[in-house]
Design a protein around this motif. Structure first.
Motif, PDB file in Angstrom:
ATOM      1  N   THR A  88       0.466  -1.051   0.158  1.00  0.00           N
ATOM      2  CA  THR A  88      -0.140   0.658   0.161  1.00  0.00           C
ATOM      3  C   THR A  88       0.556   1.340  -0.338  1.00  0.00           C
ATOM      4  O   THR A  88       1.754   1.644   0.554  1.00  0.00           O
ATOM      5  N   LYS A  89      -0.037   2.555  -0.207  1.00  0.00           N
ATOM      6  CA  LYS A  89       0.757   3.601  -0.600  1.00  0.00           C
ATOM      7  C   LYS A  89      -0.382   4.757  -0.762  1.00  0.00           C
ATOM      8  O   LYS A  89      -0.916   5.453  -2.294  1.00  0.00           O
ATOM      9  N   GLN A  90      -0.417   5.402  -0.204  1.00  0.00           N
ATOM     10  CA  GLN A  90      -1.463   5.755   0.459  1.00  0.00           C
ATOM     11  C   GLN A  90      -3.323   5.241  -0.420  1.00  0.00           C
ATOM     12  O   GLN A  90      -3.884   6.101  -1.297  1.00  0.00           O
ATOM     13  N   ASN A  91      -3.411   4.555   0.593  1.00  0.00           N
ATOM     14  CA  ASN A  91      -4.640   3.693  -0.112  1.00  0.00           C
ATOM     15  C   ASN A  91      -5.990   3.914   0.542  1.00  0.00           C
ATOM     16  O   ASN A  91      -6.345   2.849   1.165  1.00  0.00           O
ATOM     17  N   ASP A 126       4.077   1.594   2.185  1.00  0.00           N
ATOM     18  CA  ASP A 126       5.153   2.392   1.298  1.00  0.00           C
ATOM     19  C   ASP A 126       5.181   3.938   1.932  1.00  0.00           C
ATOM     20  O   ASP A 126       5.066   4.410   1.037  1.00  0.00           O
ATOM     21  N   GLN A 127       5.335   3.847   3.301  1.00  0.00           N
ATOM     22  CA  GLN A 127       5.366   5.475   3.998  1.00  0.00           C
ATOM     23  C   GLN A 127       4.514   6.365   3.285  1.00  0.00           C
ATOM     24  O   GLN A 127       4.291   7.256   3.155  1.00  0.00           O
ATOM     25  N   SER A 128       3.425   5.316   3.608  1.00  0.00           N
ATOM     26  CA  SER A 128       1.419   5.904   3.790  1.00  0.00           C
ATOM     27  C   SER A 128       1.427   7.194   4.205  1.00  0.00           C
ATOM     28  O   SER A 128       2.152   7.314   5.400  1.00  0.00           O
ATOM     29  N   THR A 129       0.688   8.354   4.667  1.00  0.00           N
ATOM     30  CA  THR A 129       0.780   9.170   5.213  1.00  0.00           C
ATOM     31  C   THR A 129      -0.549   9.807   5.803  1.00  0.00           C
ATOM     32  O   THR A 129      -0.805  10.947   6.165  1.00  0.00           O
ATOM     33  N   ASP A 130      -1.653   9.131   5.467  1.00  0.00           N
ATOM     34  CA  ASP A 130      -2.617   8.827   5.259  1.00  0.00           C
ATOM     35  C   ASP A 130      -3.674   7.884   6.014  1.00  0.00           C
ATOM     36  O   ASP A 130      -2.399   7.181   6.879  1.00  0.00           O
ATOM     37  N   ARG A 138      -0.390  -5.450  -5.344  1.00  0.00           N
ATOM     38  CA  ARG A 138      -0.408  -3.779  -5.311  1.00  0.00           C
ATOM     39  C   ARG A 138      -1.172  -3.105  -5.297  1.00  0.00           C
ATOM     40  O   ARG A 138      -1.443  -3.134  -6.208  1.00  0.00           O
ATOM     41  N   LEU A 139      -1.662  -2.411  -5.033  1.00  0.00           N
ATOM     42  CA  LEU A 139      -2.855  -1.650  -4.398  1.00  0.00           C
ATOM     43  C   LEU A 139      -2.748  -0.643  -5.838  1.00  0.00           C
ATOM     44  O   LEU A 139      -3.357  -0.130  -6.092  1.00  0.00           O
ATOM     45  N   GLU A 162      -3.368  -3.867 -13.280  1.00  0.00           N
ATOM     46  CA  GLU A 162      -3.374  -5.473 -13.088  1.00  0.00           C
ATOM     47  C   GLU A 162      -3.608  -5.912 -12.096  1.00  0.00           C
ATOM     48  O   GLU A 162      -3.708  -7.244 -12.071  1.00  0.00           O
ATOM     49  N   ASP A 163      -3.123  -5.397 -10.810  1.00  0.00           N
ATOM     50  CA  ASP A 163      -3.417  -6.593  -9.865  1.00  0.00           C
ATOM     51  C   ASP A 163      -4.660  -6.733  -9.283  1.00  0.00           C
ATOM     52  O   ASP A 163      -5.115  -7.142  -8.265  1.00  0.00           O
TER      53      ASP A 163
END
Length: 135
Positions: free
Chosen positions: A44-47, A76-80, A121-122, A126-127
């Motif tokens: 995830t990243k910002q999801n 992966d370093q989400s800030t949300d 991978r969100l 294709e994932d």
């Protein structure tokens, strides 16, 4: 009337016995162990907008299959609010959840105990086909 009632009860008893015999047969041969655990690795990243329904879909899918859900969340370093949402959703569920930062991720160390993890991978279109009820 009494004969019909006895016939219905006898059919029910036979059905229950068949289900128990089949379940015992599957367990004895180990046929149901491969389907008892679902393993997903979510990157995830910002999801924050997608993560809740993805996890709910995976939990529902595991519940319908009668399997235990194992989730590994690689952030992966989400800030949300992605990680707080994951924590809230999985706090009281019968699922194993491992949350880690992408910098700590060692795929060999984490994925070794897993049988066949499905990596999603969100942020990759294709994932999304790998998510139950989507693809």
């Amino acid at each position: 009337m009494l004969l019909t009632l006895c016939l219905i009860i006898a059919c029910y008893a036979v059905a229950v016995a068949v289900v128990h015999v089949a379940r015992h047969w599957y367990r004895k041969r180990g046929l149901d162990t491969a389907r008892r655990e679902l393993e997903y690795v979510l990157v995830t990243k910002q999801n924050q907008l997608q993560i809740e329904w993805v996890i709910r879909a995976l939990m529902m899918y595991a519940g319908l299959r009668g399997a235990r859900l194992r989730l590994t969340i690689i952030d992966d370093q989400s800030t949300d609010l992605t990680i707080p949402i994951v924590t809230r959703l999985t706090m009281h569920r019968s699922s194993d959840v491992l949350i880690m930062d992408a910098s700590e991720w060692d795929s060999n160390a984490v994925m070794y105990p897993m049988r066949k993890p499905i990596r999603i991978r969100l942020n990759e279109a294709e994932d999304w086909a790998k998510i139950p009820f989507v693809g």
